[in-house]
Design a protein around this motif. Structure first.
Motif, short mmCIF file in Angstrom:
data_model
loop_
_atom_site.label_atom_id
_atom_site.label_comp_id
_atom_site.label_asym_id
_atom_site.label_seq_id
_atom_site.Cartn_x
_atom_site.Cartn_y
_atom_site.Cartn_z
N PHE A 61 1.44 -1.27 -0.28
CA PHE A 61 0.07 0.06 0.06
C PHE A 61 0.71 1.13 0.06
CE2 PHE A 61 -2.04 3.48 2.64
CZ PHE A 61 -2.55 3.56 1.92
N GLY A 62 0.50 1.80 -0.99
CA GLY A 62 1.40 3.43 -0.85
C GLY A 62 0.09 4.67 -0.65
N LEU A 63 -0.06 6.53 -0.73
CA LEU A 63 -0.46 6.90 -0.86
C LEU A 63 -0.93 6.73 -2.33
CD1 LEU A 63 -0.09 9.69 1.63
CD2 LEU A 63 -1.69 7.67 2.02
N LYS A 64 -0.11 6.78 -3.07
CA LYS A 64 -0.50 6.91 -5.17
C LYS A 64 0.02 5.83 -5.88
CE LYS A 64 1.86 11.64 -4.53
NZ LYS A 64 3.04 12.80 -5.03
N ARG A 65 0.67 4.65 -5.51
CA ARG A 65 0.88 3.40 -5.87
C ARG A 65 0.63 2.90 -4.96
NH1 ARG A 65 4.87 6.82 -7.22
NH2 ARG A 65 5.85 5.73 -5.80
N GLY A 102 2.37 -5.67 -10.76
CA GLY A 102 2.27 -4.29 -11.36
C GLY A 102 2.09 -3.58 -9.97
N THR A 103 1.31 -2.38 -10.42
CA THR A 103 1.70 -1.83 -9.79
C THR A 103 0.34 -0.50 -9.59
OG1 THR A 103 3.53 -1.17 -9.23
CG2 THR A 103 1.70 1.12 -8.70
N ILE A 104 -1.01 -0.70 -9.12
CA ILE A 104 -2.12 0.41 -9.03
C ILE A 104 -1.67 1.86 -8.64
CG2 ILE A 104 -4.99 0.63 -7.90
CD1 ILE A 104 -4.27 -2.81 -7.44
N ALA A 105 -2.35 2.63 -9.64
CA ALA A 105 -1.71 4.48 -9.93
C ALA A 105 -3.62 4.49 -9.49
CB ALA A 105 -0.75 5.07 -10.89
N ALA A 106 -3.36 4.71 -8.58
CA ALA A 106 -5.03 5.09 -8.22
C ALA A 106 -5.18 5.28 -6.31
CB ALA A 106 -6.18 4.74 -8.36
N ASP A 107 -5.94 5.85 -5.97
CA ASP A 107 -6.13 6.19 -4.31
C ASP A 107 -7.97 6.88 -4.52
OD1 ASP A 107 -7.52 8.67 -5.57
OD2 ASP A 107 -5.23 9.66 -4.35
N ASN A 138 1.70 6.06 8.24
CA ASN A 138 1.42 5.36 7.22
C ASN A 138 0.77 3.76 7.59
OD1 ASN A 138 1.32 6.76 5.08
ND2 ASN A 138 3.38 6.48 4.81
N THR A 139 1.77 2.87 9.21
CA THR A 139 0.80 2.31 9.59
C THR A 139 -0.75 2.00 9.89
OG1 THR A 139 3.28 2.34 10.81
CG2 THR A 139 1.45 0.28 11.42
N VAL A 140 -1.39 3.44 10.08
CA VAL A 140 -2.70 3.63 10.36
C VAL A 140 -3.41 3.05 8.69
CG1 VAL A 140 -4.18 5.12 11.00
CG2 VAL A 140 -2.00 4.59 12.59
N ARG A 141 -2.60 3.82 7.81
CA ARG A 141 -3.25 3.46 6.57
C ARG A 141 -3.44 2.39 6.26
NH1 ARG A 141 0.43 8.66 6.00
NH2 ARG A 141 -1.10 10.71 6.13
N ALA A 142 -1.75 1.96 6.83
CA ALA A 142 -1.60 0.68 5.48
C ALA A 142 -2.74 -1.18 6.92
CB ALA A 142 -0.53 0.12 5.58
N ALA A 162 14.93 -3.18 -8.84
CA ALA A 162 13.59 -3.48 -9.60
C ALA A 162 12.81 -1.83 -10.39
CB ALA A 162 12.38 -3.75 -8.66
N VAL A 163 12.99 -2.51 -11.43
CA VAL A 163 12.18 -1.17 -12.57
C VAL A 163 10.27 -0.14 -11.79
CG1 VAL A 163 10.58 -1.14 -14.82
CG2 VAL A 163 13.04 -2.38 -14.13
N ASP A 164 10.00 -1.83 -11.03
CA ASP A 164 9.19 -1.54 -10.28
C ASP A 164 9.28 -1.43 -9.08
OD1 ASP A 164 5.99 -0.74 -9.07
OD2 ASP A 164 5.07 -1.89 -11.47
N ALA A 165 9.47 -0.61 -8.59
CA ALA A 165 10.06 -0.54 -7.04
C ALA A 165 8.24 -1.66 -6.25
CB ALA A 165 10.60 0.47 -6.55
N ASP A 166 7.47 -0.74 -5.95
CA ASP A 166 5.98 -0.93 -5.27
C ASP A 166 5.51 -3.14 -5.74
OD1 ASP A 166 6.03 1.62 -4.40
OD2 ASP A 166 5.33 2.26 -6.76
N ALA A 167 6.13 -2.98 -7.30
CA ALA A 167 5.02 -4.29 -7.16
C ALA A 167 6.56 -5.62 -6.68
CB ALA A 167 5.22 -5.02 -9.08
N ALA A 168 7.18 -4.78 -7.06
CA ALA A 168 8.79 -5.97 -6.52
C ALA A 168 8.66 -5.88 -4.82
CB ALA A 168 10.52 -5.35 -6.40
N ALA A 169 8.43 -4.89 -4.56
CA ALA A 169 8.31 -4.45 -2.46
C ALA A 169 6.94 -5.67 -2.36
CB ALA A 169 8.65 -3.39 -2.27
N ALA A 170 5.99 -5.26 -3.22
CA ALA A 170 4.58 -6.37 -3.00
C ALA A 170 5.52 -7.68 -3.04
CB ALA A 170 3.82 -6.86 -3.76
N CYS A 171 6.27 -7.90 -3.54
CA CYS A 171 6.65 -9.35 -4.17
C CYS A 171 7.60 -9.98 -2.96
CB CYS A 171 7.48 -9.56 -5.23
SG CYS A 171 8.21 -11.32 -5.98
N ILE A 172 8.34 -9.21 -2.02
CA ILE A 172 9.00 -9.31 -0.73
C ILE A 172 8.20 -10.00 -0.20
CG2 ILE A 172 10.80 -8.45 -0.02
CD1 ILE A 172 12.00 -7.31 -2.47
#
Length: 145
Positions: free
Chosen positions: A28-32, A49-54, A89-93, A125-135
């Motif tokens: 989870f991220g605020l933008k991605r 991949g990454t979802i770029a939406a909120d 961000n802990t609370v948001r996630a 990683a080219v897409d750090a958000d997707a790679a972080a989700a993978c980790i």
């Protein structure tokens, strides 16, 4: 949800019923919001991949991915300060995790995601958000008995 809302960290060994075999992780991220899928048998995950939406748009895009991948459960990365303390961000996630459970009626497990984005960047990683989700997902899968 596998953890109480007031705990400062996540349960390192969640109770995951054996019938849950396939998982989708969300960083989870605020933008991605990065996402990855994996399974219990191989204990591996693949970034998707990454979802770029909120807001509502984020949940609509998550719903599209759930329809495609049809996971048995979701895994959400929850960030903490290096000392384990919670922050905004802990609370948001955690709110995001609760909303996922409420909207999609799937089990949701939380994983401490400290340093996953840093690790994704260090791996190039080219897409750090997707790679972080993978980790996050592979960490979760390795914790299962």
């Amino acid at each position: 949800m596998n953890t109480p809302a007031d705990s400062s960290s996540v349960d390192p060994q969640p109770v995951v019923p054996p019938q849950l075999q396939t998982f989708m992780a969300l960083d989870f991220g605020l933008k991605r919001t990065g996402f990855a899928v994996g399974n219990r048998i191989l204990r591996t995950a693949q970034p998707q991949g990454t979802i770029a939406a909120d807001g509502k748009a984020r949940f609509e895009k998550v719903a599209q991915q759930l329809k495609i991948w049809q996971p048995d459960a979701l895994v959400v990365g929850v960030p903490f300060h290096p000392d384990g303390a919670a922050h905004d961000n802990t609370v948001r996630a955690r709110k995001f995790a609760r909303q996922l459970h409420g909207r999609f009626n799937l089990p949701v497990f939380e994983v401490d995601e400290r340093y996953t984005t840093t690790e994704a960047h260090s791996m190039g990683a080219v897409d750090a958000d997707a790679a972080a989700a993978c980790i996050i997902l592979e960490q979760f899968l390795r914790s299962l008995p």
